[in-house]
Design an enzyme around this catalytic site. Structure first.
Site, short mmCIF file in Angstrom:
data_model
loop_
_atom_site.label_atom_id
_atom_site.label_comp_id
_atom_site.label_asym_id
_atom_site.label_seq_id
_atom_site.Cartn_x
_atom_site.Cartn_y
_atom_site.Cartn_z
N SER A 94 0.86 -1.19 0.00
CA SER A 94 0.00 0.00 0.00
C SER A 94 0.89 1.24 0.00
O SER A 94 2.11 1.13 0.20
CB SER A 94 -0.88 0.00 1.25
OG SER A 94 -0.06 0.13 2.41
N ASP A 103 -0.76 -1.55 -4.28
CA ASP A 103 -2.16 -1.69 -3.90
C ASP A 103 -2.76 -0.29 -3.66
O ASP A 103 -2.16 0.51 -2.92
CB ASP A 103 -2.21 -2.53 -2.62
CG ASP A 103 -3.60 -2.95 -2.21
OD1 ASP A 103 -4.48 -3.04 -3.08
OD2 ASP A 103 -3.79 -3.22 -1.00
N HIS A 104 -3.89 0.00 -4.24
CA HIS A 104 -4.59 1.28 -4.04
C HIS A 104 -3.70 2.51 -4.26
O HIS A 104 -3.65 3.40 -3.40
CB HIS A 104 -5.21 1.36 -2.64
CG HIS A 104 -6.32 0.38 -2.44
ND1 HIS A 104 -7.56 0.54 -3.00
CD2 HIS A 104 -6.37 -0.78 -1.74
CE1 HIS A 104 -8.33 -0.49 -2.66
NE2 HIS A 104 -7.63 -1.31 -1.91
N GLU A 118 -10.19 0.14 -10.24
CA GLU A 118 -11.35 -0.25 -9.43
C GLU A 118 -12.59 0.55 -9.82
O GLU A 118 -12.53 1.75 -10.06
CB GLU A 118 -11.05 -0.04 -7.94
CG GLU A 118 -12.23 -0.41 -7.03
CD GLU A 118 -11.82 -0.49 -5.55
OE1 GLU A 118 -10.73 -1.02 -5.26
OE2 GLU A 118 -12.59 -0.01 -4.71
N HIS A 125 -12.90 -3.67 3.41
CA HIS A 125 -11.56 -3.78 4.01
C HIS A 125 -11.68 -3.98 5.51
O HIS A 125 -12.60 -3.47 6.14
CB HIS A 125 -10.74 -2.52 3.72
CG HIS A 125 -10.29 -2.41 2.30
ND1 HIS A 125 -10.55 -1.32 1.52
CD2 HIS A 125 -9.59 -3.27 1.52
CE1 HIS A 125 -10.03 -1.51 0.31
NE2 HIS A 125 -9.44 -2.69 0.28
N HIS A 184 -11.28 -7.38 -3.48
CA HIS A 184 -10.61 -6.76 -2.34
C HIS A 184 -11.34 -7.13 -1.05
O HIS A 184 -12.48 -7.61 -1.08
CB HIS A 184 -10.61 -5.23 -2.49
CG HIS A 184 -9.58 -4.72 -3.45
ND1 HIS A 184 -8.53 -3.93 -3.05
CD2 HIS A 184 -9.42 -4.91 -4.78
CE1 HIS A 184 -7.78 -3.64 -4.11
NE2 HIS A 184 -8.30 -4.23 -5.17
N GLY A 185 -10.67 -6.87 0.08
CA GLY A 185 -11.33 -7.05 1.38
C GLY A 185 -11.73 -8.48 1.68
O GLY A 185 -12.75 -8.72 2.33
N ASN A 231 -7.33 -10.21 -2.58
CA ASN A 231 -6.49 -9.44 -1.66
C ASN A 231 -6.74 -9.85 -0.21
O ASN A 231 -7.88 -9.84 0.25
CB ASN A 231 -6.80 -7.95 -1.78
CG ASN A 231 -6.30 -7.34 -3.07
OD1 ASN A 231 -5.80 -8.04 -3.95
ND2 ASN A 231 -6.42 -6.04 -3.18
N THR A 243 -5.84 -8.22 6.38
CA THR A 243 -6.24 -8.30 7.78
C THR A 243 -5.97 -9.66 8.43
O THR A 243 -5.49 -9.72 9.56
CB THR A 243 -7.75 -7.94 7.91
OG1 THR A 243 -7.93 -6.61 7.41
CG2 THR A 243 -8.22 -8.03 9.34
#
Ligand code: TD4
Ligand code: ZN
Ligand code: CA
Length: 283
Positions: free
Chosen positions: A49, A81-82, A133, A179, A207-208, A229, A232
């Site tokens: 990130s 990422d992002h 995205e 996320h 994602h998430g 992705n 967490t």
């Protein structure tokens, strides 16, 4: 070996499986993911990130991951990422990333198309793949109405236009994941995923995905998700393992004895995900 994201994900798209994209912030996480990929004979994507770059430095992250990739017998991609700024995208392209995400999902469609197309032009000129995205990931965990869904989740018609006008290599979509940790049980819009995959002959990104159960993950892969992705779940494994040492062996002060078990715990999480995603054995 270090390869582009497109090389890894086109193969996944054509062969109906998903590749795990795991966020990295330090050496132990990089080693945990690479060890899992080698053991499972799986292609893998290591992603950073903008926060990771701020924490560790683009040069350190690039050095660690490209070294790991060079030594690895499986295909490895280094992905941003992002990405939100042109500066970060350029920093990554110059420092050896083989894939970048430009996240313009907070913009209206036209603006998202514009910023994404700009990034595609420069990234492709440098041989770097691009993820973009469409749709919003935030705050969609609870039961929401059909109208709200249509406002937040990815619209299949817009997705077709978006891909045609930007030339992006893979597309992240919003179908109900978020996320971070889930408070409730997320309900994924599988019909929407089916419709999008029917209209787009390309890799699709979820994602998430931490906190999504095994059955829903497998179903997502069956319906056409090719990049998943996970952050967490790995953070949690790291923190639990470190806490276990700190609490149960309060006299311990050797960083290796504190971070070593965490590295093992993170590897176990990655192995489990690779088996669920279907990328194990695909390298
Ligand atoms: O894109 N991601 C990972 C997001 C990482 C954010 O890192 P910073 O704190 O440095 O901004 C995902 O889609 C993973 O989602 P998950 O639910 O698995 O964490
Ligand atoms: Zn994400
Ligand atoms: Ca999550």
């Amino acid at each position: 070996m270090l390869v582009t994201g497109k090389e890894i994900l086109d193969h996944a798209h054509k062969n109906g499986y998903a590749v795990g994209a795991f966020n990295v912030n330090n050496m132990e996480i990089v080693q945990a993911i690479i060890a899992a990929a080698e053991q499972e004979k799986s292609p893998v994507i290591l992603q950073t990130s903008e926060g990771a770059i701020k924490y560790a430095g683009a040069d350190y992250l690039s050095a660690m991951v490209t070294l790991a990739a060079r030594k690895a017998s499986v295909p490895v991609a280094l992905h941003l990422d992002h990405g939100t700024s042109f500066n970060t995208i350029m920093t990554c392209i110059r420092n050896g990333w083989t894939s970048v995400m430009i996240d313009g999902s907070h913009h209206p469609l036209e603006e998202n198309i514009k910023v994404t197309a700009d990034v595609v032009r420069i990234a492709h000129a440098a041989g770097v793949s691009v993820e973009a995205e469409l749709g919003r990931l935030s705050g969609v965990e609870d039961n929401i109405s059909v109208e709200e869904k249509d406002a937040i989740f990815t619209n299949p018609d817009e997705a077709v236009v978006f891909v045609k006008e930007t030339g992006v290599d893979y597309l992240a979509i919003a179908i109900g994941t978020a996320h971070g940790k889930y408070s409730g049980v997320p309900k994924l819009d599988f019909d929407r995923l089916t419709e999008i995959k029917k209209r787009l002959d390309m890799p699709i990104v979820l994602h998430g995905a931490s906190g999504i159960g095994e059955e829903d993950l497998k179903k997502s892969v069956r319906l056409g998700i090719n990049k998943i992705n996970i952050d967490t779940d790995i953070r949690q494994a790291f923190a639990d393992a470190v806490r276990d040492v700190i609490v149960n062996k309060p006299e311990e002060f050797d960083p290796r004895k504190i971070c070593g078990p965490a590295r093992e715990a993170m590897k176990a999480v990655v192995v489990e995900k690779m088996r669920i995603f279907g990328c194990a054995g695909k390298a």
